[in-house]
Design a protein around this motif. Structure first.
Motif, PDB file in Angstrom:
ATOM      1  N   LEU A  70      -5.096  -2.551  -2.645  1.00 17.20           N
ATOM      2  CA  LEU A  70      -6.057  -1.434  -2.738  1.00 17.20           C
ATOM      3  C   LEU A  70      -7.000  -1.592  -3.927  1.00 17.20           C
ATOM      4  O   LEU A  70      -7.258  -0.646  -4.664  1.00 17.20           O
ATOM      5  CB  LEU A  70      -5.314  -0.097  -2.808  1.00 17.20           C
ATOM      6  CG  LEU A  70      -4.373   0.197  -1.643  1.00 17.20           C
ATOM      7  CD1 LEU A  70      -3.677   1.537  -1.839  1.00 17.20           C
ATOM      8  CD2 LEU A  70      -5.109   0.191  -0.318  1.00 17.20           C
ATOM      9  N   ASP A  71      -7.526  -2.795  -4.091  1.00 17.82           N
ATOM     10  CA  ASP A  71      -8.506  -3.047  -5.144  1.00 17.82           C
ATOM     11  C   ASP A  71      -9.893  -2.736  -4.570  1.00 17.82           C
ATOM     12  O   ASP A  71     -10.625  -3.625  -4.116  1.00 17.82           O
ATOM     13  CB  ASP A  71      -8.404  -4.516  -5.590  1.00 17.82           C
ATOM     14  CG  ASP A  71      -9.269  -4.803  -6.811  1.00 17.82           C
ATOM     15  OD1 ASP A  71     -10.138  -3.960  -7.130  1.00 17.82           O
ATOM     16  OD2 ASP A  71      -9.083  -5.858  -7.438  1.00 17.82           O
ATOM     17  N   ALA A  72     -10.240  -1.442  -4.583  1.00 17.81           N
ATOM     18  CA  ALA A  72     -11.481  -0.986  -3.938  1.00 17.81           C
ATOM     19  C   ALA A  72     -12.713  -1.620  -4.578  1.00 17.81           C
ATOM     20  O   ALA A  72     -13.660  -1.996  -3.888  1.00 17.81           O
ATOM     21  CB  ALA A  72     -11.563   0.526  -3.998  1.00 17.81           C
ATOM     22  N   GLU A  73     -12.677  -1.749  -5.901  1.00 18.14           N
ATOM     23  CA  GLU A  73     -13.855  -2.308  -6.584  1.00 18.14           C
ATOM     24  C   GLU A  73     -14.114  -3.741  -6.133  1.00 18.14           C
ATOM     25  O   GLU A  73     -15.249  -4.150  -5.891  1.00 18.14           O
ATOM     26  CB  GLU A  73     -13.653  -2.264  -8.097  1.00 18.14           C
ATOM     27  CG  GLU A  73     -13.844  -0.870  -8.662  1.00 18.14           C
ATOM     28  CD  GLU A  73     -13.734  -0.841 -10.176  1.00 18.14           C
ATOM     29  OE1 GLU A  73     -13.868  -1.913 -10.793  1.00 18.14           O
ATOM     30  OE2 GLU A  73     -13.501   0.242 -10.724  1.00 18.14           O
TER      31      GLU A  73
ATOM     32  N   SER B 287      -5.824  11.450  -5.692  1.00 15.71           N
ATOM     33  CA  SER B 287      -6.649  10.324  -6.107  1.00 15.71           C
ATOM     34  C   SER B 287      -6.129   9.021  -5.498  1.00 15.71           C
ATOM     35  O   SER B 287      -6.895   8.127  -5.180  1.00 15.71           O
ATOM     36  CB  SER B 287      -6.696  10.281  -7.629  1.00 15.71           C
ATOM     37  OG  SER B 287      -6.121   9.149  -8.131  1.00 15.71           O
ATOM     38  N   SER B 288      -4.818   8.959  -5.292  1.00 17.91           N
ATOM     39  CA  SER B 288      -4.249   7.771  -4.655  1.00 17.91           C
ATOM     40  C   SER B 288      -4.707   7.668  -3.202  1.00 17.91           C
ATOM     41  O   SER B 288      -5.032   6.584  -2.714  1.00 17.91           O
ATOM     42  CB  SER B 288      -2.727   7.845  -4.729  1.00 17.91           C
ATOM     43  OG  SER B 288      -2.173   6.765  -4.071  1.00 17.91           O
TER      44      SER B 288
ATOM     45  N   THR C 193       2.477   1.943  -3.254  1.00 14.98           N
ATOM     46  CA  THR C 193       1.523   2.541  -4.188  1.00 14.98           C
ATOM     47  C   THR C 193       1.410   4.045  -3.933  1.00 14.98           C
ATOM     48  O   THR C 193       1.401   4.847  -4.874  1.00 14.98           O
ATOM     49  CB  THR C 193       0.124   1.893  -4.002  1.00 14.98           C
ATOM     50  OG1 THR C 193       0.262   0.486  -4.120  1.00 14.98           O
ATOM     51  CG2 THR C 193      -0.867   2.392  -5.032  1.00 14.98           C
TER      52      THR C 193
ATOM     53  N   THR D 267      -7.459   8.925  -2.045  1.00 13.82           N
ATOM     54  CA  THR D 267      -8.885   8.584  -2.103  1.00 13.82           C
ATOM     55  C   THR D 267      -9.070   7.078  -2.274  1.00 13.82           C
ATOM     56  O   THR D 267      -9.924   6.465  -1.633  1.00 13.82           O
ATOM     57  CB  THR D 267      -9.562   9.318  -3.281  1.00 13.82           C
ATOM     58  OG1 THR D 267      -9.316  10.702  -3.124  1.00 13.82           O
ATOM     59  CG2 THR D 267     -11.055   9.060  -3.329  1.00 13.82           C
ATOM     60  N   LEU D 268      -8.230   6.481  -3.133  1.00 13.48           N
ATOM     61  CA  LEU D 268      -8.324   5.028  -3.355  1.00 13.48           C
ATOM     62  C   LEU D 268      -8.010   4.271  -2.061  1.00 13.48           C
ATOM     63  O   LEU D 268      -8.673   3.288  -1.721  1.00 13.48           O
ATOM     64  CB  LEU D 268      -7.351   4.613  -4.459  1.00 13.48           C
ATOM     65  CG  LEU D 268      -7.338   3.128  -4.792  1.00 13.48           C
ATOM     66  CD1 LEU D 268      -8.670   2.683  -5.392  1.00 13.48           C
ATOM     67  CD2 LEU D 268      -6.204   2.794  -5.757  1.00 13.48           C
TER      68      LEU D 268
ATOM     69  N   GLN E 103       0.831  -1.217   0.000  1.00 10.89           N
ATOM     70  CA  GLN E 103       0.000   0.000   0.000  1.00 10.89           C
ATOM     71  C   GLN E 103       0.862   1.261   0.000  1.00 10.89           C
ATOM     72  O   GLN E 103       0.611   2.207  -0.750  1.00 10.89           O
ATOM     73  CB  GLN E 103      -0.895   0.004   1.244  1.00 10.89           C
ATOM     74  CG  GLN E 103      -1.983  -1.045   1.211  1.00 10.89           C
ATOM     75  CD  GLN E 103      -2.739  -1.119   2.528  1.00 10.89           C
ATOM     76  OE1 GLN E 103      -2.395  -0.448   3.498  1.00 10.89           O
ATOM     77  NE2 GLN E 103      -3.769  -1.949   2.569  1.00 10.89           N
TER      78      GLN E 103
ATOM     79  N   ARG F 104     -11.001   4.693   0.208  1.00  8.57           N
ATOM     80  CA  ARG F 104     -12.145   3.918  -0.298  1.00  8.57           C
ATOM     81  C   ARG F 104     -11.934   2.432  -0.029  1.00  8.57           C
ATOM     82  O   ARG F 104     -12.855   1.723   0.398  1.00  8.57           O
ATOM     83  CB  ARG F 104     -12.275   4.184  -1.801  1.00  8.57           C
ATOM     84  CG  ARG F 104     -13.511   3.612  -2.438  1.00  8.57           C
ATOM     85  CD  ARG F 104     -13.559   3.978  -3.905  1.00  8.57           C
ATOM     86  NE  ARG F 104     -14.152   2.915  -4.702  1.00  8.57           N
ATOM     87  CZ  ARG F 104     -13.943   2.735  -5.993  1.00  8.57           C
ATOM     88  NH1 ARG F 104     -13.139   3.557  -6.667  1.00  8.57           N
ATOM     89  NH2 ARG F 104     -14.524   1.758  -6.642  1.00  8.57           N
ATOM     90  N   SER F 105     -10.710   1.960  -0.252  1.00 10.20           N
ATOM     91  CA  SER F 105     -10.411   0.545   0.002  1.00 10.20           C
ATOM     92  C   SER F 105     -10.565   0.229   1.473  1.00 10.20           C
ATOM     93  O   SER F 105     -11.087  -0.826   1.852  1.00 10.20           O
ATOM     94  CB  SER F 105      -8.985   0.219  -0.447  1.00 10.20           C
ATOM     95  OG  SER F 105      -8.822   0.476  -1.808  1.00 10.20           O
TER      96      SER F 105
END
Lengths: 470, 111
Positions: B27-30, A434-435, A419, A437-438, A416, A441-442
């Motif tokens: 981090l594969d949110a989908e 945006s990274s 990334t 945010t990802l 992580q 979100r994850s």
């Protein structure tokens, strides 16, 4: 006083600045696949204003260099997580080897450590068989045979663990030279960076330094301290100085009590390095904690069985009529430590098994019953022999599971952060946002999965359970 | 994936957890959001289960305890990383704003 030439100078300067910026971009593209390269952005400096006929005109910019898109705090956290992941990975490898040693044998006749649990039962049950016919030579021979199998499996297990400990010792010692090579490089890079770019990012030189820090973090637990003029000091996690700007301090080794110890400037830092992280921390944890703990459990088992069986055998009467001096079945251990490695059967004549009570006739089985009953007595550190072995195997399995879980989580964390670091290096601040945010979100989706599965599993584990109703 | 108890499209708990840990690591949110829907369906189907389905789910839950612990550790590591990245983002934003103010001066006191 400015002239029309000054105006042309502004235009020329702008073109030159654009060209310099294009060079920076071209350099980024050319190094897109260079390991450790960090993207750079051009630095602009506002030029002094130009006056034409007393009127201030646009002043333009000059490209003064470039700055790498790095964040030292993020890189340090990445290094720290790498240290943890490397430590747990190295330890996990050793633990898996140990656990494989105690996996029950699947049908092969060869003696293995995995059969120790069955060996214990077979040995004490052989006394149970002898109860029925205490003068039977075949049954007596079977007692010595099962004793020999048990002693062989225990001593083989201890020998395998000692061999693994020696191998880990050598692996740990090998890390020291790699650490010294990297700290020496880092000291040299510090000098170059401080000399070439004391007040700003040093670009490629800092990339090289970061790469060396990443490699060092895989080997050993470190702390980084930024110093003046873009310098860097590095200590072990317990504070021993490894690099102080342009000077490096070697990690030396020496053998103490049969194992390699590690020194910085004459101070023994082995214990600190064990808990410090990196591969070295993992190797040392396995060498100095996990294997000794395992050996300790086997030693207690071997000591308890050998001592109690010998005591009972010397308290009865054998077929040869020896009263109270029939002799030892197992080599009598003098202390707990080393009992498993030294365990062996010393009795060669089965007639010396004292199945009868002291002074009783040869047909008596009282002492054989007492020896068979040892299986259910707490003769190994307050536990029965089978419980002691079973608990030892369970504890080892639990340790493996815990380290496996930690290693998975730490590797995930490294991925992580890598990334995030890559996104930071991608120049565009929007990419960085945006990274993040990802990541958020994850995390939120992961939290939802966890909460729901937690509910499902709690409900599932309670399904069908009896509930007391008053 | 082996198919299982309540609905044929649902994977076993253990597989769900392993998949969730992997998805969170990269981090594969989908994928995680898809798994969350899958878990919702599983939770919804808990009540009207037959005895054999209950036994099967109980077995699966027992087999998945270690994987749940792993997922919990990965989630905890992710939470820590989110906090670190938020702090860094805030710091970088402050630096950016400060830098913009700084650029409005020409270094000789002229705004």
């Amino acid at each position: 006083m400015g002239t029309i030439n000054s105006a042309f100078d502004i235009i020329t300067g702008a073109l030159e600045a654009d060209q310099a910026a294009l060079n920076v971009v071209a350099n980024n593209v050319a190094n897109a696949n260079t390991p450790g390269y960090t993207n750079e952005v051009p630095d602009w400096q506002q030029n002094p204003p130009i006056y034409v006929s007393g009127v201030q005109n646009g002043d333009g910019v000059t490209e003064t260099g470039s700055t790498s898109q790095r964040d030292r705090v993020l890189e340090e956290r990445l290094d720290q997580q790498q240290q943890l992941a490397s430590a747990s990975g190295a330890r996990l490898g050793a633990l898996n080897t140990m656990q494989a040693l105690f996996t029950p044998d699947s049908g092969s006749s060869s003696a293995t450590a995995g059969d120790i649990g069955a060996d214990i039962t077979s040995f004490f049950n052989s006394f149970g068989s002898l109860e029925a016919n205490p003068t039977d030579n075949a049954l007596r021979q079977n007692v010595l045979s099962t004793a020999s199998t048990l002693a062989g499996d225990l001593s083989n297990a201890a020998a395998s663990l000692n061999a693994q400990r020696t191998a880990l010792d050598q692996q740990a010692a090998g890390v020291a030279s790699q650490v010294n090579s990297l700290t020496s490089n880092l000291a040299q890079l510090n000098l170059e960076i401080q000399s070439a770019s004391p007040h700003s990012d040093a670009g490629v030189l800092e990339d090289q330094r970061q790469q060396d820090l990443s490699q060092l973090s895989q080997l050993i637990g470190i702390n980084q301290v930024t110093t003046e003029n873009n310098g860097l000091s590095i200590t072990t996690t317990s504070g021993q100085l490894l690099v102080s700007e342009g000077q490096s301090f070697s990690l030396t080794t020496g053998v103490v009590n049969g194992v390699t110890n590690f020194f910085v400037g004459g101070t023994n830092v082995t214990a600190q390095l064990t808990s410090g992280g990196g591969e070295l921390g993992g190797y040392l944890t396995a060498r100095d904690i996990d294997i000794p703990n395992t050996l300790g459990s086997l030693d207690q088992l071997a000591y308890g069985i050998s001592t109690q069986v010998n005591t009972l055998n010397n308290g009865g009467t054998d077929l040869a009529g020896d009263n109270g001096n029939a002799g030892d079945i197992f080599a009598q251990p003098t202390q707990v430590a080393g009992s498993a490695a030294a365990m062996s059967v010393v009795m060669t004549d089965p007639n010396h098994i004292a199945a009868a009570a002291l002074g009783a006739g040869s047909g008596d089985n009282t002492n054989a019953i007492a020896m068979a009953n040892l299986l259910n007595q707490t003769i190994v550190g307050g536990q029965t022999p089978t419980d002691a072995y079973s608990n030892f195997v369970t504890t080892l399995g639990s340790t493996v599971s815990q380290v496996q879980a930690a290693n998975t989580a730490q590797n995930a964390s490294v991925t992580q952060l890598q990334t995030q670091n890559d996104a930071l290096s991608s120049v565009n601040l929007n990419d960085e946002a945006s990274s993040l945010t990802l990541l958020e979100r994850s995390y939120q989706a992961g939290s939802q999965v966890f909460a729901m599965l937690n509910t499902v599993m709690a409900a599932a584990l309670n399904l069908g359970d009896q509930t007391a109703v008053s | 994936m082996r198919l299982t108890l309540l609905r044929p499209e649902q994977p076993e708990l253990k597989e769900l957890l392993v998949e969730a840990s992997k998805a969170l690591a990269v981090l594969d949110a989908e994928r995680l959001e898809g798994l969350a829907l899958c878990c919702q369906a599983l939770a919804r189907d808990l009540a009207p289960m037959s005895e054999s389905q209950r036994d099967l789910l109980r077995q699966q839950a027992r087999a998945a305890v270690d994987d749940m612990a792993v997922f919990a550790r990965v989630l905890e590591a992710t939470r820590a990383n989110v906090q670190v990245m938020r702090r860094l983002r805030a710091l970088r934003s402050e630096r950016l704003e400060y830098g913009q103010w700084g650029m409005m001066e020409d270094g000789r006191g002229h705004d």
